[in-house]
Structures are given as C-alpha cells and as structure tokens.
Design an enzyme around this catalytic site. Structure first.
Site, PDB file in Angstrom:
ATOM      1  N   PHE A  15       3.127   1.191 -13.466  1.00  0.00           N
ATOM      2  CA  PHE A  15       2.832   1.894 -12.215  1.00  0.00           C
ATOM      3  C   PHE A  15       4.145   2.166 -11.499  1.00  0.00           C
ATOM      4  O   PHE A  15       5.168   1.553 -11.819  1.00  0.00           O
ATOM      5  CB  PHE A  15       1.874   1.098 -11.325  1.00  0.00           C
ATOM      6  CG  PHE A  15       2.238  -0.348 -11.191  1.00  0.00           C
ATOM      7  CD1 PHE A  15       3.130  -0.757 -10.221  1.00  0.00           C
ATOM      8  CD2 PHE A  15       1.697  -1.310 -12.049  1.00  0.00           C
ATOM      9  CE1 PHE A  15       3.489  -2.082 -10.106  1.00  0.00           C
ATOM     10  CE2 PHE A  15       2.052  -2.641 -11.945  1.00  0.00           C
ATOM     11  CZ  PHE A  15       2.947  -3.032 -10.962  1.00  0.00           C
ATOM     12  N   SER A 227       2.416  -5.169  -1.958  1.00  0.00           N
ATOM     13  CA  SER A 227       2.208  -5.497  -3.367  1.00  0.00           C
ATOM     14  C   SER A 227       1.420  -4.359  -3.994  1.00  0.00           C
ATOM     15  O   SER A 227       0.876  -3.505  -3.297  1.00  0.00           O
ATOM     16  CB  SER A 227       1.452  -6.806  -3.502  1.00  0.00           C
ATOM     17  OG  SER A 227       0.069  -6.552  -3.523  1.00  0.00           O
ATOM     18  N   LYS A 228       1.370  -4.369  -5.306  1.00  0.00           N
ATOM     19  CA  LYS A 228       0.753  -3.220  -5.978  1.00  0.00           C
ATOM     20  C   LYS A 228      -0.731  -3.081  -5.649  1.00  0.00           C
ATOM     21  O   LYS A 228      -1.320  -2.034  -5.851  1.00  0.00           O
ATOM     22  CB  LYS A 228       0.997  -3.292  -7.481  1.00  0.00           C
ATOM     23  CG  LYS A 228       0.210  -4.373  -8.186  1.00  0.00           C
ATOM     24  CD  LYS A 228       0.359  -4.237  -9.685  1.00  0.00           C
ATOM     25  CE  LYS A 228      -0.572  -5.188 -10.381  1.00  0.00           C
ATOM     26  NZ  LYS A 228      -0.108  -5.730 -11.627  1.00  0.00           N
ATOM     27  N   ARG A 229      -1.314  -4.140  -5.119  1.00  0.00           N
ATOM     28  CA  ARG A 229      -2.735  -4.068  -4.764  1.00  0.00           C
ATOM     29  C   ARG A 229      -2.970  -3.443  -3.384  1.00  0.00           C
ATOM     30  O   ARG A 229      -4.084  -3.091  -3.045  1.00  0.00           O
ATOM     31  CB  ARG A 229      -3.369  -5.457  -4.809  1.00  0.00           C
ATOM     32  CG  ARG A 229      -3.622  -5.962  -6.216  1.00  0.00           C
ATOM     33  CD  ARG A 229      -4.010  -7.424  -6.207  1.00  0.00           C
ATOM     34  NE  ARG A 229      -2.968  -8.244  -5.590  1.00  0.00           N
ATOM     35  CZ  ARG A 229      -1.885  -8.690  -6.238  1.00  0.00           C
ATOM     36  NH1 ARG A 229      -1.718  -8.390  -7.511  1.00  0.00           N
ATOM     37  NH2 ARG A 229      -0.979  -9.412  -5.621  1.00  0.00           N
ATOM     38  N   ASP A 230      -1.905  -3.346  -2.585  1.00  0.00           N
ATOM     39  CA  ASP A 230      -2.092  -2.785  -1.245  1.00  0.00           C
ATOM     40  C   ASP A 230      -2.301  -1.273  -1.316  1.00  0.00           C
ATOM     41  O   ASP A 230      -1.653  -0.592  -2.103  1.00  0.00           O
ATOM     42  CB  ASP A 230      -0.864  -3.085  -0.376  1.00  0.00           C
ATOM     43  CG  ASP A 230      -0.747  -4.573  -0.064  1.00  0.00           C
ATOM     44  OD1 ASP A 230      -1.792  -5.168   0.261  1.00  0.00           O
ATOM     45  OD2 ASP A 230       0.360  -5.121  -0.161  1.00  0.00           O
TER      46      ASP A 230
END
Ligand code: GLU
Length: 454
Positions: A15, A227-230
């Site tokens: 990503f 973080s990549k989840r945000d």
C-alpha cells in the site's frame, strides 16, 4: 546546473501510505525547486513483501500524484540498478572496503561494523549478560529541520546477517553514496538511525549528505501517528473515493510544510517555487480530512465544466445514475448546476440522481416542514397552470411568470419555492431552483408535478 540529488527510497509493502507519499512529495518538490534530480530507489530487501503487486501500487500512486522520477524503475538512469535486490555486487564491493579498512569482524555468523573508540564491558539488564560497549565520539547531525542533533553509538552493529543478507543501515548508506545523494529527506522515525549511518559514511571516507528529518503525521484525533488502518491513510483509496490528485497533492504538501503565509490552495508551480527547508515545520502535523475535503471541493468548483463532466460521467454511470449512452449535453447542463453545490465527486450521484431518474423518494421530514406553513399539494396545484403556460421554459421567464402569479395572490414568489423543489426532487436543498426547472424541462416538470398532486 544544480547538483542536488534526492531520493525516495520506499520499501514496498502493498500500500502507499500517506506518510510515504509525503516523504516522496517533499523530495520531489525539493528536486523540482532546485532543478536537481529526483531518484526512486526501491528498498526491496524484504522478499516476502516485495511482490509485483506491491511495486505496482507504489508506482501507480506516485504517478497518480504527478510525481515523476528522473531515475529509477521504468526510466533507468546512470546509477542503477534501482532495486536493492539487484545491487548485491555493489554491496559486496563496499563490504570489502570496510573489511580492508579493518572496520568489520565476524561473530555468531554475522558481519559486524566496528566502531572506533575505547572498549569496555557492562552488564546489560535486558540481555542478562555482559556486553561490549564502545566510547565512540558523538556524531553530530546538523539536521535541516531538527537542528543540531548529537548522538553517540555505543555498540557495534550487524551489517550482514547470518543468512548473508545485508542490513538496512548498510545498504541504505552504500546506495546513498553510490547514487551520489546530496540530501536525505525522510521521516523522523529514521532520525535514530542516522548516527549509525553517519558512522558508516565516515568509515567509507565519504561526506554524509544533508539530512532533513520531517515530522510525523498524527492521526485525525488522539495520540499516535497515522496507521494504515486510519481513514485517509492510503493514497490508492483517494482515487476510488473521487478525490482529485491535485487536491490531495496540495493537501499533503501542507502536512508539515507551509509557505509562511495563509496560502493554502496553490497550484503546483507555486508550491515548487516556494518549497524549501525553512518552510518545513518542526512539530508534528495532524491529518485533517475536513481540510482536505474543503480543498478538494474548491478545486472541483473551479474546474472547467468539460473537465468536471469528464470526471463525473464514469462516476455517475457506475453509481447507476446514468446509462452508458446518456446525452452529453443534458449531463453537462445538470452538472453546471451541481458543480458549485456538491461537496465532492463521491456525493455527486446522490446529489443529482433525480435529474436522471424520476423514481426519487420524497423526504417526509422535508414535506412535514413545508406543510407547517401550507399544504404543498395545494401550492403545486395552484401554480401548475402557470407553469403550463410558460412558453419559453427558462429561468428568467419562469421567474417572471411565477412572480406575476404571486403578486396576483398577494403572496411572495418564494412562498412557492420549497414545495416546488420538494415535489420535483423529494429534497429540501439542491442547486438553484429555477435553473433546475429549466434543465429538467417543461415536460418533466409538469409530469412530476401532476404526479405529486395526484
Ligand atoms: N526504506 C526506508 C523506508 O521506507 C528508507 C529510509 C530512508 O529514506 O533512508 O523507511
């Protein structure tokens, strides 16, 4: 000609994180500002994550944001290869230099880098053993963003692992040397590695590049970095969400940099002209989706209608709002009304659906509010014959006819507007009303109104 050579050195993960994109952008801007070279180097030493797909996501993200590289994958260059996985011969050569200089030794199957300085042993609580430490002279880093940072390494460190793979610190420095990198612009999380890197530069007898460690991007609320989840963390999602690359790029440039005035919306040439180290903030910046959305909306509103239509058409089609072969002139006349009102391309479909489909639902809350003043059905029944009688169905003639009618009733023309909008769209808000009627056309308008009064 400028001698500046900067690089973006991502480790593909699958990503394209906004923090990486920001690092890439600052490097790219600095290269373009100085007339130097922007190099893309792929730090693909982690074999498991290094897939073609990971690389594709990265290169597409770079291209989407308009960050072209002067050297690197796909374009080549004189300092290649640009993949660390293909540079083993160079690493071997540089390891030999350190060996020849007496700066390495082998222990436990790994190759270690030997610091210079007095050695002593100390009990390490964590390792529960005596460890060898070194009194090395502190390394001074004149970081362009952080200022002067002093730090002494205390222990030798591994540069080639047991499995034969060289360690990040080593390959990173060797690549910066062999690629002639003059400025290292990277995330602040690497500041703690920099003393190791400077030790290595010194051991090779090469002047270290200028360092600029840029502050973190904090998540929208609460502590901690994005973080990549945000939400908003992944560049590849912005395109899918209908964001404009220019707006995203403009916004990311402002995450940790500012032109020292109030300017926010800036075209790329302006940013390139103004971008320099003194404008980089020392403090962390916080991701702010509202600000990004507002910039995006501004860009959308200023765009030529042809471009806007070109962008919107596939979105409306995939949302099931229009047919593949829908009439371009009609779409454009609808979008002319909506462009200045819709927030983004992602809410455009819902914003303008009723222009294309007459099975819209009536928002009962809106209806109830209107009914407090007068029965909307009665209002519509009253003006239906007026609208039937308008020969040139454009905003001006509609206005004139409705005003004349209102006057004859001793009413204000605006008294009819909410009911009219509600009957025609089911909603309480939207584009300017009379132009909306004109675009829908007399036949549609009368049909919908007749259906409404029942
Ligand atoms: N591959 C490293 C990273 O992705 C690069 C560090 C650097 O820019 O020196 O963080």
């Amino acid at each position: 000609m400028s001698q500046v050579r900067v690089r973006f050195a991502p480790s593909p993960t699958g990503f394209f994180h906004i923090g990486s994109a920001r690092t890439a952008l600052f490097n790219w801007l600095y290269a373009r500002h100085t007339g130097g070279k922007f190099i893309l180097r792929i730090e693909d030493t982690d074999k498991a994550r290094n897939t073609d797909e990971s690389l594709r996501v990265l290169l597409e993200g770079m291209s989407w944001m308009g960050m072209d590289w002067d050297e690197g994958p796909e374009v080549g260059g004189d300092y290649g290869p640009y993949f660390q996985s293909q540079r083993q011969a160079i690493y071997d050569e540089y390891l030999q230099k350190l060996k020849d200089a007496g700066r390495t030794y082998e222990k436990d199957g790994a190759i270690w880098f030997k610091l210079e300085g007095e050695r002593y042993t100390e009990y390490d609580d964590f390792k529960k053993a005596e460890v060898e430490k070194v009194k090395a002279a502190p390394v001074v880093i004149d970081d362009t963003v952080r200022g002067r940072v002093e730090r002494a390494e205390e222990m030798d460190f591994v540069i080639v692992r047991k499995d034969g793979n060289p360690v990040f610190h080593f390959v990173n420095v060797v690549d910066d040397i062999t690629m002639g990198i003059t400025h290292v612009i990277r995330g602040e999380d690497h500041l703690s590695n920099t003393s190791k890197h400077v030790e290595l530069f010194n051991a090779f007898g090469v002047k270290a590049p200028v360092f600029a460690h840029i502050p973190l991007i904090l998540k929208e609320s609460g502590p901690g970095k994005m973080s990549k989840r945000d939400k908003g963390a992944l560049i590849e999602e912005y395109a899918q969400r209908g964001f404009l690359a220019t707006a995203v790029r403009n916004y990311i440039a402002l995450l940790g940099w500012n032109p020292k005035d109030e300017r926010e919306k800036m075209d790329i040439d302006e940013i390139i002209e103004l971008f320099d180290f003194p404008g980089i903030n020392k403090g962390n910046s916080r991701f702010d989706e509202k600000k990004l959305s507002a910039l995006n909306t501004e860009y959308l509103r200023e765009m030529p209608i042809e471009t806007y239509t070109w962008l919107a058409r596939p979105i409306l089609h995939s949302a099931g709002v229009i047919e593949e072969d829908a009439d371009e002139d009609y779409i454009q006349s609808v979008l002319k009304l909506c462009q200045g009102k819709a927030r983004g391309l992602d809410d455009l479909a819902d914003f303008c659906r009723y222009f294309f489909q007459d099975d819209y639902t009536l928002d009962e809350k809106v209806g109830a509010k209107i009914a407090k003043k007068a029965d909307p059905k009665e209002l519509i029944a009253e003006i239906l014959p007026v609208l039937e009688g308008v020969a040139d169905f454009d905003a001006d003639h509609l206005q004139a006819s409705l005003e004349a009618h209102a006057e004859s009733k001793g009413a204000k023309v605006f008294a009819y507007f909410p009911a009219l909008r509600y009957a025609l769209s089911g909603q309480g808000g939207g584009p300017d009303l009379l132009p909306m009627l004109a675009v829908l056309g007399q036949e549609q308008v009368l049909g919908r109104l007749k259906r409404f009064v029942g």
